[in-house]
Design a protein around this motif. Sequence first.
Motif, mmCIF file in Angstrom:
data_model
loop_
_atom_site.group_PDB
_atom_site.id
_atom_site.type_symbol
_atom_site.label_atom_id
_atom_site.label_comp_id
_atom_site.label_asym_id
_atom_site.label_seq_id
_atom_site.Cartn_x
_atom_site.Cartn_y
_atom_site.Cartn_z
ATOM 1 N N GLY A 40 0.976 -1.509 0.090
ATOM 2 C CA GLY A 40 0.112 0.049 0.056
ATOM 3 C C GLY A 40 1.199 1.048 -0.155
ATOM 4 N N VAL A 41 2.164 1.303 -0.178
ATOM 5 C CA VAL A 41 3.182 2.737 -0.219
ATOM 6 C C VAL A 41 3.163 2.751 -2.213
ATOM 7 C CG1 VAL A 41 5.591 3.437 0.354
ATOM 8 C CG2 VAL A 41 4.124 1.557 2.407
ATOM 9 N N SER A 42 3.655 3.911 -2.404
ATOM 10 C CA SER A 42 3.297 4.144 -3.534
ATOM 11 C C SER A 42 4.658 3.549 -4.281
ATOM 12 C CB SER A 42 3.346 5.771 -3.761
ATOM 13 O OG SER A 42 4.458 6.388 -3.241
ATOM 14 N N LEU A 43 4.519 3.111 -5.362
ATOM 15 C CA LEU A 43 5.952 3.131 -6.280
ATOM 16 C C LEU A 43 7.146 4.194 -5.972
ATOM 17 C CD1 LEU A 43 7.623 1.125 -7.785
ATOM 18 C CD2 LEU A 43 6.074 2.163 -9.601
ATOM 19 N N GLY A 44 6.159 5.127 -6.289
ATOM 20 C CA GLY A 44 7.479 6.506 -6.322
ATOM 21 C C GLY A 44 8.048 6.793 -4.567
ATOM 22 N N GLU A 58 5.574 5.513 8.556
ATOM 23 C CA GLU A 58 4.172 4.882 8.506
ATOM 24 C C GLU A 58 4.584 3.907 7.307
ATOM 25 O OE1 GLU A 58 -0.675 4.594 8.598
ATOM 26 O OE2 GLU A 58 1.387 6.631 8.381
ATOM 27 N N SER A 59 4.902 4.165 5.977
ATOM 28 C CA SER A 59 5.619 3.814 4.972
ATOM 29 C C SER A 59 6.240 2.734 5.359
ATOM 30 C CB SER A 59 5.856 4.837 4.191
ATOM 31 O OG SER A 59 4.613 5.408 3.213
ATOM 32 N N PHE A 60 7.686 3.523 6.036
ATOM 33 C CA PHE A 60 8.982 1.601 5.754
ATOM 34 C C PHE A 60 8.621 1.033 7.093
ATOM 35 C CE2 PHE A 60 12.319 0.683 8.592
ATOM 36 C CZ PHE A 60 13.100 0.888 8.172
ATOM 37 N N LEU A 65 6.870 -4.439 7.751
ATOM 38 C CA LEU A 65 5.463 -5.790 7.546
ATOM 39 C C LEU A 65 5.997 -6.678 6.122
ATOM 40 C CD1 LEU A 65 3.087 -6.771 9.375
ATOM 41 C CD2 LEU A 65 1.263 -5.322 8.019
ATOM 42 N N ILE A 66 5.743 -6.422 5.429
ATOM 43 C CA ILE A 66 5.776 -7.050 4.007
ATOM 44 C C ILE A 66 6.810 -8.001 3.648
ATOM 45 C CG2 ILE A 66 5.648 -7.080 1.285
ATOM 46 C CD1 ILE A 66 3.120 -6.726 2.681
#
Length: 98
Positions: A40-44, A58-60, A65-66
């Motif tokens: 769910g983190v943007s490719l950019g 949060e993105s990190f 998690l993945i």
Amino acid sequence: MGKYSIYKTPSDIIKDTASKHRDLRKKAKLSQTALAERSGVSLGSIKRFESSGQISLESFLKLLLILDRLDDFDAILTPKDNENDIEKLFSSKTRRSQ
């Protein structure tokens, strides 16, 4: 490491973290696109992170998690055993006279 220090600087750690993340992603055989879709983190954001180390916390954490490494991150803020408590066990003040 810092120019005048044997210790890593925050900038060094950011670069190392981005590099380690990229290696983990590749080891997991995930493309940046696949990781973006799953996390769910943007490719950019993923591209920017892997090239510059810049990413929101949060993105990190979503990426960790993945990659099944979230527990590793959680462990860094776990309090260490207090070495002073251990030293007190051997202190002459706390031992009885022999």
